[in-house]
Design a protein around this motif. Structure first.
Motif: not given
Length: 727
Positions: A225-236, A256-272
């Motif tokens: 789920v976090p990876i999909l959210a991070a991908m969508i954030k990049v696309i947007l 959706l855009t507002q919710t994804l503001q809290a997503i840190d792509v680097q943080g998702v990558a680190n956790s995964a």
């Protein structure tokens, strides 16, 4: 006399076209049909070995009835059905229709379901019970529920039609035969890649399909789920989405855009355990393709977040404009089903995702994925109004397929009537009051209607308008007393005085039912059930080896100009759950359970059915570990280990798999002894379901528990295993 006959394999969802060499009524060999335009000679080891099942001495040829001492005796089918009908009549009179439950399993789905399901539904409709369960809610139930939040499109996704990008998440088509179209999965994929298609795989194991990937994100389990959210954030953020489609047909972009503001792509990558650049590259590769499809398999769905996973897969598809438009031709138009009229327009999300059925625990409800299988054992064990007292199991093996095996086996033992429809004396059959054996696939007629129906769903079925019909190729064994599954439910309808009114499988709910005054044959059913199909059955029969019926394919129609419905990619419920999932993925691990148990499938096992002819000499399910983890644990290949969770403990035999991430153990489900969890794993295999709790972490809509990414501990075994914890 030697004859070569064409048929359809029904071992799995791939439904290969096969050639069967028959001599004097006996199968001598089974091979792929090289002349079939879809399969081109492809089969797997299970399909090629099925001839041996026909004469297997372990095969059941007559019904069984359990004696008071727990053993079984032979009984005629007529007497068994008389007794079953009488017991159901009494139980319903005393306790109401909800006391009767039914489960159809994966072998029903890939076998006779198109012919038998109408009678199954008619029988339980007549009783008046909605306590009907199926594998959806312990497999990929989120695929059915997510449209309640996103909405749906009146035409299919682009799917297998000339994809320029494919995204596969937690799925290995080499073993599941999903995610890639029917036929040879490798051959089709290699052809697409040669044409310039890009393949992206997200999986904690470097599977066979990942080996061919343009980009493999070998993420830690549970981060889909976090990876999909991070991908969508990049696309947007990079405006790679289909802005015209979004403007015309989509709501929720701002949310959706507002919710994804809290997503840190680097943080998702680190956790995964990934690189942020690879997540971004996956997003760009998929979004920039003009055509493509994404498919999430059992891996992410079994994390207990299936609905959320599937919602974000469909959000991704919607943003990338993967839905078919007016004028598009459906290349995989079903032939033996009534022609549909797809329209290029949105259908708004449902006001509510649940259907009528209610469970008595955890607030679970019937969803579009069905009744929650994981709560069935509790429905049997919990006294009071509505307690389940009867269970029909058709084509399934509940005692080793359902999560929390210890509770399931206890529940099966408490039933007043347990009927198992099974050609083998399986683990569940050994616990049943009655075992009703059906004929095996090569002994009955069939068609490709099941695979054709799946083709309208992305990641399933066919890539072309293929169709085939097959007669039975061999007679049933002399002296046998076998009933096709539809016959069982037909005979019970008659015995209980219910009208035999059935709606053909795959037809819309508004279509009329067919009434039967007399018992038909299977061939007559196939003829009546395909009446009005896009291609007449008689035309399909003219091509016994299968054919592509690509004349007059279905074309997507324009949407209604008055339609104002929109797809919702920012549904409040899903946005809230996304935030919860992000927090959960970042939580520290419990040091007592440092490994993560992952589900796995093996191509030479037919789910819980294991036959020497196809198992390559490996009759059990190894616990695969990374070689460095084996070194840390002090174990070698073939050594025994104990695997434990807070719920239980099992024995397992170790095997190395360098394609796994560290600190994971990958093991196939559908094995083990229901009576003894510590039985010799070399003989019985190991039962991962004994380690899976149903009431701790689960999908709130389908009830599907976390069955993969399960925290476990592993230790080398001496001569004894640790004791199971008390409940």
């Amino acid at each position: 006399m030697m004859e070569l006959k064409t048929s359809i394999c029904r071992c799995c969802i791939n439904q290969c076209s096969i050639n069967v060499l028959v001599e004097d009524g006996k199968v001598r060999s089974v091979e792929g049909n090289p002349d079939n335009p879809q399969y081109k000679g492809y089969t797997c080891v299970k399909g090629r070995s099925q001839g041996s099942s026909l004469t297997d001495p372990a095969r059941l040829l007559r019904p069984l009835r359990r004696r008071p001492d727990g053993t079984h005796e032979s009984i005629s089918s007529g007497a068994a059905l008389d007794e079953i009908a009488a017991k159901i009549r009494r139980i319903v009179a005393e306790h109401g229709p909800r006391a009767v439950a039914a489960y159809w399993g994966t072998q029903a789905a890939v076998g006779s379901r198109p012919v038998s399901a109408p009678f199954f539904d008619a029988f339980f409709d007549a009783i008046g019970t909605n306590m009907r369960f199926d594998p959806n809610t312990i497999d990929k139930g989120g695929k059915h529920v997510a449209p309640s939040f996103l909405g749906s499109w009146g035409a299919p996704l682009q799917g297998f039609d000339a994809p320029e990008a494919i995204l596969l998440i937690g799925i290995n088509p080499w073993n599941t035969y999903t995610g890639l179209p029917a036929g040879s999965p490798r051959r089709w994929l290699v052809d697409q890649l040669a044409a310039g298609c890009k393949l992206i795989v997200i999986d904690p194991r470097r599977t066979e399909v990942a080996e061919l990937a343009s980009l493999h994100l070998q993420a830690a389990a549970g981060h889909d789920v976090p990876i999909l959210a991070a991908m969508i954030k990049v696309i947007l953020a990079e405006k790679l989405f289909d802005r015209d489609f979004a403007a015309q047909h989509v709501n929720g972009l701002e949310s959706l855009t507002q919710t994804l503001q809290a997503i840190d792509v680097q943080g998702v990558a680190n956790s995964a355990g990934l690189r942020a650049e690879d997540i971004a590259e996956a997003a760009r590769t998929y979004a920039r393709a003009r055509r493509g499809y994404a498919m999430a398999g059992t891996g992410p769905h079994m994390t207990g977040q299936g609905t959320l996973v599937e919602y974000f897969v469909q959000v991704l598809e919607t943003l990338c404009g993967r839905w078919m438009r007016a004028g598009d031709t459906i290349k995989a138009s079903p032939s033996l089903l009534p022609p549909v009229r797809p329209r290029a327009q949105a259908r708004a999300p449902d006001a509510h995702w649940a259907l009528d059925g209610r469970m008595r625990m955890r607030g679970l409800k019937q969803s579009r994925a069905g009744m929650p299988v994981a709560a069935l054992a509790e429905e049997i064990l919990t006294p009071g109004e509505g307690q389940v007292r009867v269970l029909f199991s058709w084509g399934g093996n509940p005692s080793i397929a359902f999560p929390d095996q210890r509770r399931v086996v206890e529940a099966l033992g408490k039933l007043e009537l347990f009927v198992q429809i099974d050609p083998w004396y399986s683990q569940s059959a050994s616990l049943a009051h009655y075992v009703l054996p059906p004929p095996l696939p090569l002994e009955v007629a069939a068609s490709s209607i099941g695979t054709e129906h799946l083709a309208l769903r992305a990641g399933y079925g066919q890539a072309m308008a293929h169709s085939q019909y097959a007669d039975a190729v061999v007679p049933r064994p002399p002296g046998s007393d076998l009933m096709e599954e539809w016959e069982i439910f037909y005979e019970l309808l008659v015995r209980m005085g219910y009208p035999v009114d059935v709606r053909p499988w795959g037809h819309p709910p508004s279509s009329p039912k067919i009434h039967f005054d007399a018992k038909p044959t299977t061939e007559e059913l196939l003829t009546r059930f395909t009446a009005g199909s896009r291609v007449p059955l008689e035309t399909v029969k003219r091509y016994p080896g299968g054919h592509i019926f690509d004349n007059h394919l279905i074309v997507v129609e324009a949407g209604d100009p008055a339609n104002t419905d929109r797809l919702d990619i920012g549904h409040p419920e899903m946005m809230k759950m996304l935030n919860e999932a992000i927090k959960e993925s970042a939580e520290p691990e419990d040091p007592r359970y440092p490994y993560r148990m992952l589900c796995r499938r093996a191509n030479h096992f037919n789910n819980s059915t294991r036959k020497a002819a196809s198992n390559k000499g490996l009759a059990y399910n190894p616990a695969y570990l990374h070689p460095e983890d084996m070194l840390d644990l002090g174990v070698d290949e073939h050594d025994e280990v104990s695997i434990s969770s807070p719920l239980g403990v099992i024995r397992a035999i170790v095997a190395p798999d360098a394609h796994l991430r560290r600190r994971t153990v990958s093991i196939a489900f559908g094995h083990g002894s229901p009576q003894d969890p510590l039985a010799d794993p070399a003989i019985f295999g190991s039962s991962p379901n004994r380690l899976v709790a149903t009431d701790q972490s689960f999908d709130r809509f389908t009830g599907q528990p976390r069955m993969t990414n399960v925290p476990v501990a592993i230790r080398r075994m001496g001569f004894s295993a640790p004791a199971e914890p008390e409940r």
